[in-house]
Design a protein around this motif. Structure first.
Motif, mmCIF file in Angstrom:
data_model
loop_
_atom_site.group_PDB
_atom_site.id
_atom_site.type_symbol
_atom_site.label_atom_id
_atom_site.label_comp_id
_atom_site.label_asym_id
_atom_site.label_seq_id
_atom_site.Cartn_x
_atom_site.Cartn_y
_atom_site.Cartn_z
ATOM 1 N N ARG A 130 0.828 -1.199 0.000
ATOM 2 C CA ARG A 130 0.000 0.000 0.000
ATOM 3 C C ARG A 130 0.861 1.247 0.000
ATOM 4 N NH1 ARG A 130 -4.811 0.862 4.091
ATOM 5 N NH2 ARG A 130 -3.230 1.248 5.636
ATOM 6 N N TYR A 183 5.946 6.204 -12.193
ATOM 7 C CA TYR A 183 4.956 7.293 -12.137
ATOM 8 C C TYR A 183 5.515 8.483 -11.387
ATOM 9 C CZ TYR A 183 1.238 4.215 -13.770
ATOM 10 O OH TYR A 183 0.455 3.393 -14.493
ATOM 11 N N LYS A 184 6.256 8.163 -10.295
ATOM 12 C CA LYS A 184 6.767 9.258 -9.473
ATOM 13 C C LYS A 184 7.756 10.101 -10.249
ATOM 14 C CE LYS A 184 6.229 7.819 -4.705
ATOM 15 N NZ LYS A 184 6.893 6.976 -3.714
ATOM 16 N N LEU A 236 -5.902 -5.863 -4.517
ATOM 17 C CA LEU A 236 -4.760 -5.948 -5.432
ATOM 18 C C LEU A 236 -3.695 -6.879 -4.880
ATOM 19 C CD1 LEU A 236 -4.434 -2.237 -6.468
ATOM 20 C CD2 LEU A 236 -4.722 -4.107 -8.038
ATOM 21 N N PHE A 274 5.886 -3.908 -8.795
ATOM 22 C CA PHE A 274 4.966 -2.775 -8.650
ATOM 23 C C PHE A 274 5.664 -1.552 -8.074
ATOM 24 C CE2 PHE A 274 2.201 -6.440 -8.902
ATOM 25 C CZ PHE A 274 1.358 -6.023 -9.903
ATOM 26 N N GLY A 275 6.739 -1.806 -7.304
ATOM 27 C CA GLY A 275 7.542 -0.673 -6.844
ATOM 28 C C GLY A 275 8.133 0.065 -8.035
ATOM 29 N N SER A 335 -6.167 -1.866 -1.752
ATOM 30 C CA SER A 335 -4.875 -2.415 -1.344
ATOM 31 C C SER A 335 -5.002 -3.905 -1.089
ATOM 32 C CB SER A 335 -4.377 -1.731 -0.072
ATOM 33 O OG SER A 335 -4.152 -0.379 -0.324
ATOM 34 N N ARG A 348 -8.991 -3.105 -10.790
ATOM 35 C CA ARG A 348 -9.759 -1.969 -10.311
ATOM 36 C C ARG A 348 -11.085 -1.851 -11.053
ATOM 37 N NH1 ARG A 348 -8.104 4.090 -11.513
ATOM 38 N NH2 ARG A 348 -9.069 3.404 -13.416
ATOM 39 N N PRO A 405 0.809 5.089 -4.738
ATOM 40 C CA PRO A 405 1.304 5.896 -5.868
ATOM 41 C C PRO A 405 0.706 5.468 -7.202
ATOM 42 C CG PRO A 405 3.127 4.820 -4.697
ATOM 43 C CD PRO A 405 1.887 4.492 -3.960
ATOM 44 N N ILE A 406 0.547 4.142 -7.398
ATOM 45 C CA ILE A 406 0.056 3.690 -8.705
ATOM 46 C C ILE A 406 -1.372 4.163 -8.922
ATOM 47 C CG2 ILE A 406 -0.644 1.666 -10.027
ATOM 48 C CD1 ILE A 406 1.745 0.204 -8.839
ATOM 49 N N LEU A 407 -2.218 3.907 -7.927
ATOM 50 C CA LEU A 407 -3.625 4.291 -8.099
ATOM 51 C C LEU A 407 -3.766 5.806 -8.190
ATOM 52 C CD1 LEU A 407 -5.320 1.728 -5.731
ATOM 53 C CD2 LEU A 407 -5.366 1.767 -8.211
ATOM 54 N N LEU A 466 6.908 0.138 -11.038
ATOM 55 C CA LEU A 466 5.809 0.853 -11.703
ATOM 56 C C LEU A 466 5.513 2.171 -10.976
ATOM 57 C CD1 LEU A 466 3.504 0.902 -13.760
ATOM 58 C CD2 LEU A 466 2.155 -0.484 -12.218
ATOM 59 N N ALA A 467 5.463 2.075 -9.622
ATOM 60 C CA ALA A 467 5.166 3.277 -8.839
ATOM 61 C C ALA A 467 6.271 4.316 -9.003
ATOM 62 C CB ALA A 467 5.004 2.907 -7.371
ATOM 63 N N PHE A 506 4.232 1.483 -0.814
ATOM 64 C CA PHE A 506 5.202 1.676 -1.889
ATOM 65 C C PHE A 506 4.637 1.487 -3.281
ATOM 66 C CE2 PHE A 506 8.056 0.616 1.698
ATOM 67 C CZ PHE A 506 8.773 1.798 1.680
ATOM 68 N N ALA A 507 3.520 0.790 -3.378
ATOM 69 C CA ALA A 507 3.044 0.528 -4.733
ATOM 70 C C ALA A 507 1.623 1.034 -4.989
ATOM 71 C CB ALA A 507 3.125 -0.969 -5.037
ATOM 72 N N TRP A 508 0.676 0.528 -4.224
ATOM 73 C CA TRP A 508 -0.715 0.781 -4.647
ATOM 74 C C TRP A 508 -1.083 2.244 -4.565
ATOM 75 C CZ3 TRP A 508 -0.483 -3.163 -7.127
ATOM 76 C CH2 TRP A 508 -0.352 -4.453 -6.627
ATOM 77 N N ALA A 532 -1.495 7.848 -9.376
ATOM 78 C CA ALA A 532 -1.045 8.266 -10.702
ATOM 79 C C ALA A 532 -2.093 7.945 -11.753
ATOM 80 C CB ALA A 532 0.275 7.579 -11.046
ATOM 81 N N LEU A 533 -2.702 6.760 -11.616
ATOM 82 C CA LEU A 533 -3.729 6.378 -12.603
ATOM 83 C C LEU A 533 -4.901 7.339 -12.538
ATOM 84 C CD1 LEU A 533 -3.786 2.494 -12.307
ATOM 85 C CD2 LEU A 533 -2.934 3.868 -14.178
ATOM 86 N N ASP A 534 -5.303 7.652 -11.287
ATOM 87 C CA ASP A 534 -6.428 8.570 -11.126
ATOM 88 C C ASP A 534 -6.116 9.922 -11.734
ATOM 89 O OD1 ASP A 534 -8.160 6.883 -10.035
ATOM 90 O OD2 ASP A 534 -7.902 7.514 -7.949
#
Lengths: 166, 368, 62
Positions: free
Chosen positions: A28, B166-167, B209, B159-160, B206, B188, A34-36, B162-163, A30-32, A38-40
């Motif tokens: 949550r 984005y960052k 996923l 996924f890190g 969370s 989602r 930021p990802i969610l 991927l995040a 480190f990944a979800w 960014a997607l939003d």
């Protein structure tokens, strides 16, 4: 069922629970999130872009409509102006014609009056002439045929009859 | 950078342990090849269970096991004991006794038993149950726990990345992240949103996923020759189902509880009975169906694949080596392809039903 | 022995049920191809519920 219960390892269960919990929290953080996020935000951005494109299109259309309207107005105005000018021209022509007519008729009446008065004058003149003539004739008649009174009167009468008032 | 370094570190660690324990293990119970149906059955059963060491293969001619051992952490009567599983020397019949000071431990059918005081060998009753030893709480890093850690690591890395992409300001991910993004979107948009509802789905993303990818990766790891069977361990699926249950029971809305405990529009006499049925349904039946489905599917899948691979041995006498090998190869390939589908399907179903149950719990009804 | 008969019965029942679900879903998709996605999802969910029931019975009976 028995073998299953026998296979159930409490230790593995505890380890799995721990790992899953830690994994959910880590993922949550480190990944979800930021990802969610960014997607939003990306979807929001796309939506905004679409909206603004739509708005720009609308503006464009409005602008075009305005232009068209202005063009139309200009055209009608020109049309009106032309019509006015034409009207004015026609009116002027009409006025001129009217004036000319009036002047002409006035001239004609004047001329007629003049003619009438001339005629009257002429008639009066003629009358005086006739009178003079008759007097002259009478003189002549008197001079020549003073003797015969009847004859004289007859003569006067015939002459007068012949000379009708013109 | 840190992630890459940690991968290298783990790889080095694995290599070291393989070389360290490859040579000194002598097979001292079964020297012959596995070729009879009963032995194959035993082998498959053994594979379906959890194990305390990571066994890759055994050379029966020289009696060498190629495996690396995993730490054993047990809670005994005398407190916490930790040692490496190599201490058992691959024994699974309670013959090798590990002496940890005041505690003696044996491994029997992939379970660790503590000998009672004074006992020096395990004695069995007629059902082959030990009479002078009892089970201990086993928090070992077993093969399944190792698999979970591996899956968790893979998820964190993938996924890190991927995040982080984005960052860094990348709007569209590149590389492997590009594969992961649609999967996240799929969970989602196809699983969470329609089942939980537009307003409330965010809180559960969370969990959904994580569980989806956790199960999927573990299912796929089970199809590799490494021989993980994590989602086929009943303890693992029980834990997953309990997580779902706890989440939907604790996020239930007022309407949910009203409808569960005192169903409106039903005769009052029936209401307690309905409440009982509903409660049993939510607390027992739904989690039970979740856990049993996943467990049974994965176990059955492993069983079928291994049985089909074993065809090349069991059918050798009837059809000859070439035909039996070919047949087993074709069938195993076919079933493996189906298993890849099942691996995804089970993860999907688990997440789908979890979100369905959560959706039932958080739903707010219009007042009629 | 009885266990095996019970398992067989469970599998027969589950098979019939799955067949029904699949068949009806196919009919539905053939009738309304545009709803294929929704029908598929519903089919999978119901199939999974049935599967859970069958597996539950198998495991409880074993």
């Amino acid at each position: 069922m028995e073998t299953l219960l026998n296979d159930f390892s409490v230790g593995l269960f505890v380890m799995q629970a721990l790992i899953l919990l830690i994994l959910i929290l880590l993922m949550r953080k480190f990944a979800w999130k930021p990802i969610l996020g960014a997607l939003d935000s990306r979807e929001e951005g796309i939506q905004n872009a679409l909206d603004s494109a739509e708005k720009a299109k609308m503006d464009m259309e409005n602008l075009q409509a305005d232009n068209l309207k202005m063009l139309q107005e200009a055209r009608t105005e020109r049309e009106e102006m032309l019509k006015e000018a034409r009207d004015m021209k026609n009116k002027m022509i009409e006025d001129a014609k009217k004036e000319a007519n009036e002047t002409a008729s006035k001239l004609i009446t004047q001329a007629q009056a003049t003619i009438e008065s001339e005629k009257k004058a002429a008639i009066a003149d003629l009358k005086s002439q006739v009178a003079i003539l008759s007097v002259e004739i009478a003189e002549k008649v008197v001079r020549t045929e003073l003797s015969n009174k009847d004859q004289q009167l007859k003569l006067v009468e015939t002459m007068l009859g012949e000379k009708s008032l013109n | 950078m840190v992630a890459k370094k940690s991968i290298k570190f783990i790889a080095v660690l694995i290599l070291c342990s393989i070389t360290a324990f490859a040579s000194d293990e002598k097979n001292n119970h079964k020297g012959n090849k596995i070729d009879s149906p009963t032995e194959i059955k035993e082998y498959i059963k053994h594979h379906l269970k959890d194990s305390h060491d990571f066994h890759l293969f055994t050379n029966n001619e020289t009696g060498t096991h190629v495996s690396f051992s995993l730490p054993v952490i047990v809670w005994t009567n005398n407190g916490l004991k930790t040692f490496m599983s190599s201490a058992f020397h691959h024994d699974d019949n309670g013959e090798v006794i590990v002496d940890q000071g005041d505690t003696r431990l044996v491994k029997l059918h992939s379970k660790i038993y503590e000998l009672d005081n004074g006992a020096s060998t395990v004695s069995f009753d007629e059902h082959h149950h030990p009479t002078n030893a009892h089970k201990v709480l086993d928090f070992s890093i077993t093969k399944s726990v190792f698999g979970m850690l591996l899956a968790g690591l893979l998820m964190l890395l993938g996924f890190g990345a991927l995040a982080r992409g984005y960052k860094k300001g990348k709007v569209i991910p590149t590389g492997f992240s590009r594969v992961l993004e649609p999967l996240v979107l799929y969970v989602r948009d196809e699983i969470a949103r329609p089942n939980i509802g537009e307003k409330k789905y965010k809180k559960f993303m969370s969990f959904l996923l994580t569980v989806f990818f956790f199960i999927w990766i573990l299912n796929l790891l089970g199809l590799t020759p490494l021989g993980f069977n994590v989602t086929g361990q009943i303890a693992v699926t029980v834990c997953l189902a309990l997580f779902t249950m706890v989440i939907y029971m604790f996020s239930g809305s007022k309407d949910f509880w009203a409808h569960t405990l005192w169903m409106p529009g039903v005769p009052v006499i029936l209401r307690p009975i309905l409440a009982l049925i509903e409660l049993v349904g939510f607390i027992v039946i739904k989690p039970f169906s979740l856990l049993v489905r996943l467990f049974a599917n994965m176990t059955a899948g492993h069983f079928v694949v291994m049985s089909l691979i074993a065809l090349m041995i069991t059918m050798k006498e009837a059809f000859g080596p070439v035909a039996s090998t070919g047949m087993s190869l074709v069938l195993a390939l076919f079933i493996s392809v189906i298993e890849i589908l099942v691996a995804f399907l089970q993860a999907f179903i688990f997440t789908m039903l979890s979100s369905l149950f959560i959706g039932m719990a958080v739903e707010e009804h219009d007042h009629h | 022995m009885y266990n095996l008969i019970g398992a067989g019965l469970i599998v027969i029942g589950g098979g019939i049920g799955l067949g029904q679900i699949g068949g009806k879903a196919m009919e539905g998709i053939a009738r309304q191809p545009e709803a294929a996605g929704k029908i598929q999802t519903a089919m999978i969910i119901i199939g999974a519920l049935l599967e859970g029931l069958a597996f539950g019975a198998l495991i409880l009976g074993k």
